[in-house]
Design a protein around this motif. Structure first.
Motif, PDB file in Angstrom:
ATOM      1  N   GLU A  45       0.213  -9.411   0.309  1.00 55.43           N
ATOM      2  CA  GLU A  45      -0.181  -8.608   1.465  1.00 55.43           C
ATOM      3  C   GLU A  45      -0.843  -7.352   0.920  1.00 55.43           C
ATOM      4  O   GLU A  45      -0.182  -6.359   0.632  1.00 55.43           O
ATOM      5  N   TRP A  46      -2.147  -7.408   0.768  1.00 50.73           N
ATOM      6  CA  TRP A  46      -2.874  -6.363   0.055  1.00 50.73           C
ATOM      7  C   TRP A  46      -2.893  -5.051   0.828  1.00 50.73           C
ATOM      8  O   TRP A  46      -3.146  -5.017   2.034  1.00 50.73           O
ATOM      9  N   LYS A  47      -2.623  -3.966   0.105  1.00 56.10           N
ATOM     10  CA  LYS A  47      -2.744  -2.620   0.637  1.00 56.10           C
ATOM     11  C   LYS A  47      -3.439  -1.752  -0.402  1.00 56.10           C
ATOM     12  O   LYS A  47      -3.228  -1.920  -1.600  1.00 56.10           O
ATOM     13  N   GLU A  48      -4.254  -0.818   0.060  1.00 58.07           N
ATOM     14  CA  GLU A  48      -4.869   0.139  -0.857  1.00 58.07           C
ATOM     15  C   GLU A  48      -3.777   1.051  -1.425  1.00 58.07           C
ATOM     16  O   GLU A  48      -2.740   1.261  -0.778  1.00 58.07           O
ATOM     17  N   PRO A  49      -3.982   1.577  -2.640  1.00 60.28           N
ATOM     18  CA  PRO A  49      -2.916   2.326  -3.322  1.00 60.28           C
ATOM     19  C   PRO A  49      -2.282   3.449  -2.506  1.00 60.28           C
ATOM     20  O   PRO A  49      -1.050   3.568  -2.460  1.00 60.28           O
ATOM     21  N   GLU A  50      -3.084   4.267  -1.852  1.00 60.22           N
ATOM     22  CA  GLU A  50      -2.507   5.392  -1.114  1.00 60.22           C
ATOM     23  C   GLU A  50      -1.666   4.923   0.061  1.00 60.22           C
ATOM     24  O   GLU A  50      -0.606   5.481   0.354  1.00 60.22           O
ATOM     25  N   GLU A  51      -2.143   3.875   0.758  1.00 57.39           N
ATOM     26  CA  GLU A  51      -1.363   3.336   1.864  1.00 57.39           C
ATOM     27  C   GLU A  51      -0.057   2.727   1.351  1.00 57.39           C
ATOM     28  O   GLU A  51       1.003   2.900   1.965  1.00 57.39           O
ATOM     29  N   LEU A  52      -0.128   2.039   0.229  1.00 57.83           N
ATOM     30  CA  LEU A  52       1.072   1.400  -0.318  1.00 57.83           C
ATOM     31  C   LEU A  52       2.102   2.445  -0.732  1.00 57.83           C
ATOM     32  O   LEU A  52       3.308   2.264  -0.537  1.00 57.83           O
ATOM     33  N   LYS A  53       1.645   3.545  -1.315  1.00 61.86           N
ATOM     34  CA  LYS A  53       2.571   4.623  -1.682  1.00 61.86           C
ATOM     35  C   LYS A  53       3.337   5.127  -0.464  1.00 61.86           C
ATOM     36  O   LYS A  53       4.544   5.382  -0.518  1.00 61.86           O
TER      37      LYS A  53
END
Length: 463
Positions: A45-53
């Protein structure tokens, strides 16, 4: 440093501990195993780094959290991680999820021990030697030595260090001052850890002489002879050849018998990096690809790759019976390796390795082997070859099916963001980016291969 005002232990309530672990295991079974290995679920479930943080709330606080919050943390970690056991995960040289290996890993983590002495890890000291003995027998050796290492890269570095020590034992005390300019030889298709090892051990990457490979990625023995002569003419001392059985990109198997002939003529240590291809030794049908491996001095073999034993499971095997590992690496720490113990101190094998604390990596393989048997593991290898052939034939059948090299990164981005599958890509030589298909997951079927081809067509239909 004792303090009379001890804080209450979070593990003080055995019922609460058991409840927590049962809840966590339930999440693991549901999210990582059931969903994580289901073709109907996403690979990631791909998320961009800032969103994942933000989703993970990674910052560590001074106050603890409730059990409910902790369980949700566990779910989130699994939810947003790549499911490497998924049948559509083709990205690395490891994939799949073997339940018996996983059971072994759970037991290993629960016992939390280090196999450096028999007194602290009696079961695993004996088990490790039995597993290494079995692997050596498959190579073709009736005796020898070995150790489990934290990855194939370290196994390769150990081999370089052992070969150097055997030739120049003074280097253990005197270091590089005891050495002339040295030269080691490997194919241009070798794993990058050979160069890293040369740098890490102080030899320098200039000491690595690159041998040409043919169009299929196999080392050319005639060019090995030429490179040895060139090194000697330049004043370097050849000491090791590192051949590869299963190169990282092309999956090539070097001609070991011919390379062993060269090593024998020049008195060189022969190391075989069989991290990827070593498991082929289990197959009566395909083990001919490693003909000559019994002539090696050392072999690196990663069962966590083609056998799906789970990370990490990497063995360094030696034909040596002179205790070279311990002579090269040992320092007889008196608080661990006392010589007046009440049992046979030869069982204290921890001084063979550079590490002190070391993971138990033998149980996952031993338990899987006990469950599957050698015949079951052989079937896994044969199935991987059969699926690879099926993939090739299906590509040939698809009229006009040809991936344009430059679109590989675009297709990779699309598949990852959709979560439908995951395949690695890279350039090679004069070729641009292309997909490297890894067929290793023991649960793969022809339907998964068909899905892969159909999905590539779908993802690239507008390109």
């Amino acid at each position: 440093m004792a303090d009379s005002k001890l804080l209450p232990s979070p593990g003080g309530d055995p019922v609460a501990v058991e409840t927590l672990l049962q809840d966590v295991f339930g999440i693991v079974v549901d999210e990582a195993i059931r969903k994580g290995t289901s073709a109907s679920e996403k690979v990631c479930e791909w998320k961009e780094p800032e969103e994942l943080k933000q989703l993970l709330d990674l910052e560590l606080q001074s106050q603890g959290e409730s059990q409910e919050q902790i369980l949700e943390r566990c779910r989130a970690v699994i939810r947003y991680s790549v499911k490497t056991g998924h049948p559509r995960f083709f990205n690395q040289l490891f994939s799949g999820l073997d339940p018996h290996s996983l059971a072994g890993r759970i037991i290993t983590e629960s016992l939390n021990t280090s196999p450096y002495t028999y007194e602290i890890a009696p079961v695993f000291v004996l088990m490790e030697e039995e597993v290494l003995k079995k692997l050596r027998a498959l190579v073709g050796w009736s005796s020898g030595d070995g150790v489990f290492c934290p990855g194939g890269s370290i196994s390769n570095m150990y081999a370089i260090n052992l070969a150097r020590y055997q030739r120049y034992p003074d280097c253990k005390q005197r270091g590089l001052r005891a050495l002339p300019p040295l030269a080691l030889f490997t194919s241009k298709e070798c794993h990058y850890s050979i160069n890293k090892g040369a740098a890490f051990l102080g030899l320098g990457t200039d000491s690595v002489r690159v041998v040409k490979a043919d169009e299929r990625g196999k080392m050319i023995p005639e060019d090995l002879e030429r490179q040895i002569s060139l090194a000697e003419a330049e004043g370097a001392v050849p000491f090791l050849v590192s051949a590869t059985s299963g190169t990282t990109v092309l999956g090539a198997f070097d001609p070991l018998d011919a390379i062993a002939d060269v090593c024998q003529r020049h008195g060189l240590w022969l190391h075989v990096d069989a991290a990827w291809g070593g498991s082929v030794l289990l197959s009566q049908t395909h083990r001919h690809l490693l003909d000559g491996i019994q002539r090696a001095d050392s072999v690196a073999w990663n069962p966590h790759k083609l056998l799906a034993a789970g990370l990490q499971c990497s063995a360094l095997l030696l034909q040596d019976t002179s205790n070279l590992l311990k002579r090269c690496h040992g320092f007889q720490a008196s608080y661990l390796f006392q010589q007046d113990k009440f049992y046979d101190v030869a069982l204290d094998t921890g001084d063979k390795v550079v590490q002190c604390g070391r993971r138990v990596d033998c149980l996952k393989l031993w338990l899987m082997w006990k469950a599957q048997g050698g015949q079951g593991l052989e079937q896994r290898i044969d199935q991987a070859f059969a699926l690879a052939r099926y993939l090739v034939e299906e590509i040939k059948k698809r009229e006009g099916f040809e991936l344009v090299m430059e679109v590989a990164p675009v297709l990779k981005e699309r598949m990852v963001k959709e979560g439908s599958m995951m395949i690695g890509y890279q350039p090679h030589g004069t070729h641009g980016n292309f997909f490297r298909m890894v067929v290793a997951n023991p649960t793969l079927t022809c339907a998964d291969i068909d899905f892969l081809l159909n999905e590539l067509e779908r993802l690239g239909q507008d390109l």
